[in-house]
Design a protein around this motif. Sequence first.
Motif, PDB file in Angstrom:
ATOM      1  N   ILE A  60      59.288  25.955  37.554  1.00  0.00           N
ATOM      2  CA  ILE A  60      58.901  25.065  36.458  1.00  0.00           C
ATOM      3  C   ILE A  60      57.621  25.615  35.843  1.00  0.00           C
ATOM      4  N   ALA A  61      57.632  25.802  34.527  1.00  0.00           N
ATOM      5  CA  ALA A  61      56.456  26.265  33.785  1.00  0.00           C
ATOM      6  C   ALA A  61      55.932  25.107  32.945  1.00  0.00           C
ATOM      7  N   ARG A  62      54.651  24.807  33.078  1.00  0.00           N
ATOM      8  CA  ARG A  62      54.041  23.695  32.332  1.00  0.00           C
ATOM      9  C   ARG A  62      52.797  24.177  31.588  1.00  0.00           C
ATOM     10  N   ARG A  63      52.669  23.696  30.364  1.00  0.00           N
ATOM     11  CA  ARG A  63      51.479  23.953  29.550  1.00  0.00           C
ATOM     12  C   ARG A  63      51.250  22.724  28.686  1.00  0.00           C
ATOM     13  N   GLY A  64      50.236  21.950  29.075  1.00  0.00           N
ATOM     14  CA  GLY A  64      50.030  20.680  28.385  1.00  0.00           C
ATOM     15  C   GLY A  64      51.229  19.780  28.559  1.00  0.00           C
ATOM     16  N   THR A  65      51.815  19.355  27.437  1.00  0.00           N
ATOM     17  CA  THR A  65      52.996  18.477  27.498  1.00  0.00           C
ATOM     18  C   THR A  65      54.303  19.273  27.505  1.00  0.00           C
ATOM     19  N   GLU A  66      54.214  20.583  27.476  1.00  0.00           N
ATOM     20  CA  GLU A  66      55.417  21.415  27.417  1.00  0.00           C
ATOM     21  C   GLU A  66      55.918  21.730  28.829  1.00  0.00           C
ATOM     22  N   THR A  67      57.236  21.638  29.012  1.00  0.00           N
ATOM     23  CA  THR A  67      57.840  21.924  30.316  1.00  0.00           C
ATOM     24  C   THR A  67      59.093  22.771  30.137  1.00  0.00           C
ATOM     25  N   ILE A  68      59.169  23.826  30.930  1.00  0.00           N
ATOM     26  CA  ILE A  68      60.356  24.682  30.947  1.00  0.00           C
ATOM     27  C   ILE A  68      60.839  24.812  32.385  1.00  0.00           C
ATOM     28  N   HIS A  69      62.115  24.602  32.618  1.00  0.00           N
ATOM     29  CA  HIS A  69      62.742  24.924  33.905  1.00  0.00           C
ATOM     30  C   HIS A  69      63.402  26.284  33.755  1.00  0.00           C
ATOM     31  N   LEU A  70      63.036  27.213  34.622  1.00  0.00           N
ATOM     32  CA  LEU A  70      63.570  28.571  34.572  1.00  0.00           C
ATOM     33  C   LEU A  70      64.468  28.793  35.783  1.00  0.00           C
ATOM     34  N   VAL A  71      65.724  29.124  35.520  1.00  0.00           N
ATOM     35  CA  VAL A  71      66.727  29.240  36.579  1.00  0.00           C
ATOM     36  C   VAL A  71      67.299  30.655  36.583  1.00  0.00           C
ATOM     37  N   VAL A 319      59.762  37.353  33.279  1.00  0.00           N
ATOM     38  CA  VAL A 319      59.585  36.183  32.416  1.00  0.00           C
ATOM     39  C   VAL A 319      58.521  35.240  32.970  1.00  0.00           C
ATOM     40  N   LEU A 320      58.484  35.068  34.297  1.00  0.00           N
ATOM     41  CA  LEU A 320      57.505  34.146  34.874  1.00  0.00           C
ATOM     42  C   LEU A 320      56.079  34.615  34.600  1.00  0.00           C
ATOM     43  N   ASN A 321      55.800  35.877  34.849  1.00  0.00           N
ATOM     44  CA  ASN A 321      54.448  36.388  34.634  1.00  0.00           C
ATOM     45  C   ASN A 321      54.089  36.403  33.153  1.00  0.00           C
ATOM     46  N   LEU A 322      55.052  36.703  32.295  1.00  0.00           N
ATOM     47  CA  LEU A 322      54.785  36.683  30.854  1.00  0.00           C
ATOM     48  C   LEU A 322      54.451  35.277  30.381  1.00  0.00           C
ATOM     49  N   LEU A 323      55.099  34.272  30.956  1.00  0.00           N
ATOM     50  CA  LEU A 323      54.756  32.890  30.603  1.00  0.00           C
ATOM     51  C   LEU A 323      53.383  32.514  31.149  1.00  0.00           C
ATOM     52  N   ALA A 324      53.060  32.988  32.352  1.00  0.00           N
ATOM     53  CA  ALA A 324      51.715  32.735  32.899  1.00  0.00           C
ATOM     54  C   ALA A 324      50.651  33.320  31.982  1.00  0.00           C
ATOM     55  N   GLU A 325      50.911  34.476  31.399  1.00  0.00           N
ATOM     56  CA  GLU A 325      49.961  35.077  30.466  1.00  0.00           C
ATOM     57  C   GLU A 325      49.851  34.285  29.175  1.00  0.00           C
ATOM     58  N   GLU A 326      50.846  33.454  28.893  1.00  0.00           N
ATOM     59  CA  GLU A 326      50.796  32.572  27.717  1.00  0.00           C
ATOM     60  C   GLU A 326      50.120  31.237  28.031  1.00  0.00           C
ATOM     61  N   GLY A 327      49.592  31.100  29.254  1.00  0.00           N
ATOM     62  CA  GLY A 327      48.857  29.888  29.601  1.00  0.00           C
ATOM     63  C   GLY A 327      49.645  28.841  30.349  1.00  0.00           C
ATOM     64  N   PHE A 328      50.861  29.169  30.800  1.00  0.00           N
ATOM     65  CA  PHE A 328      51.663  28.216  31.552  1.00  0.00           C
ATOM     66  C   PHE A 328      51.283  28.263  33.029  1.00  0.00           C
ATOM     67  N   GLU A 329      51.341  27.114  33.675  1.00  0.00           N
ATOM     68  CA  GLU A 329      51.202  27.045  35.114  1.00  0.00           C
ATOM     69  C   GLU A 329      52.587  27.029  35.743  1.00  0.00           C
ATOM     70  N   LEU A 330      52.786  27.840  36.771  1.00  0.00           N
ATOM     71  CA  LEU A 330      54.102  28.008  37.375  1.00  0.00           C
ATOM     72  C   LEU A 330      54.163  27.341  38.738  1.00  0.00           C
ATOM     73  N   GLU A 331      55.271  26.640  38.972  1.00  0.00           N
ATOM     74  CA  GLU A 331      55.506  25.976  40.255  1.00  0.00           C
ATOM     75  C   GLU A 331      56.943  26.248  40.689  1.00  0.00           C
ATOM     76  N   ARG A 332      57.098  26.746  41.923  1.00  0.00           N
ATOM     77  CA  ARG A 332      58.439  26.965  42.438  1.00  0.00           C
ATOM     78  C   ARG A 332      59.089  25.622  42.746  1.00  0.00           C
ATOM     79  N   ALA A 333      60.401  25.504  42.428  1.00  0.00           N
ATOM     80  CA  ALA A 333      61.133  24.251  42.605  1.00  0.00           C
ATOM     81  C   ALA A 333      62.382  24.504  43.442  1.00  0.00           C
ATOM     82  N   PRO A 334      62.972  23.464  44.027  1.00  0.00           N
ATOM     83  CA  PRO A 334      64.184  23.649  44.846  1.00  0.00           C
ATOM     84  C   PRO A 334      65.321  24.237  44.033  1.00  0.00           C
ATOM     85  N   PHE A 335      66.072  25.119  44.675  1.00  0.00           N
ATOM     86  CA  PHE A 335      67.262  25.709  44.088  1.00  0.00           C
ATOM     87  C   PHE A 335      68.482  25.390  44.953  1.00  0.00           C
TER      88      PHE A 335
END
Length: 335
Positions: A60-71, A319-335
């Motif tokens: 899960i990538a979060r930045r402010g009110t924005e949320t993306i689930h990356l699968v 993609v995860l690291n590129l989003l982190a460079e855009e200011g998103f916080e990354l959290e691993r979620a259950p798969f």
Amino acid sequence: MSLVKTALSLVMGLAFTALPVLAHARCSGDDLRPALLPEERAEVDARVAAMPYPTGNHWIARRGTETIHLVGTIHLSDPRLDAPVERIAPLLDDAATLLLEMSGTDREAMEASIASDPAMFMLSDGSLPDLLSEDEWQQLSGAMAARGMPAFVGARMQPWYVSMLLSVPACMKDLLEQDDGLDVRLEALAEEKGVPTRSLEPWDTGLALFAAVPMEAQLSMIRSALAPADVNEDLFETIISTYFEEAHAESQVVLEVLSPRLTPLGKAEADTVFDTVNGAMINARNRAWIPVILDTLDSTDGTVIAAFGAAHLSGEEGVLNLLAEEGFELERAPF
């Protein structure tokens, strides 16, 4: 239509594919990781430890009110996907958009285009017997025959495409006719729930990138795929095992480390192939996807789900690291 389905499955499934139970019954591949030599194991561990976000198929990538689930997905069928689909499905209840490498609409456009113009897979000049040694051509002819392709047909095909055909062991060739991977299942659920889908890139991106690979590198890809049948099965099983362990970075590194020992390529040639393919098919596409993901967030009010091949997740240019460079916080979620 089998050529169309094969092309679609291979181009979409460059990074990870999977086997149903029936295919396991026909194939006898073993996960190669337990057989790594001590120095190979040490190299794999060191390289994986240095990579950002090397594990996890759901983030899960979060930045402010924005949320993306990356699968991270696989593109072919496997009954072990049932549980992940069940866990991910509720996310679609509140999703604004599902992003895929290729939506169903674009898949149909790709199939129609390939059916009407198979020349995109053909050499414009010469043939593979002219480009390979006699011994390599004889090996290639036998490998193609085992997959139901006459040598005279394969002789005129682009080397990159032939290498993709050979990358799937002959014992599981029927898998390419199935259309039940994780991305397809998620898209079907999205349609049921009224969630719009969007492709991360134009449908012909993968084809164009492969066609742009230098010819010598394409021929090296063929040589790499001419490993003995049991080796191909072992390499394929290793990919599958690492996927379901959510160890996508380890999968890629293990293949790179083992390639000089298990395939006809020497280390320098193998490194060139991996660098070329990773640069074009993974890293370049990852960078191109980020603006699409951000644009989708900007144009919607809810959560975005992005599902794509798991090999695109990890690494400096994942993609995860590129989003982190855009200011998103990354959290691993259950798969």
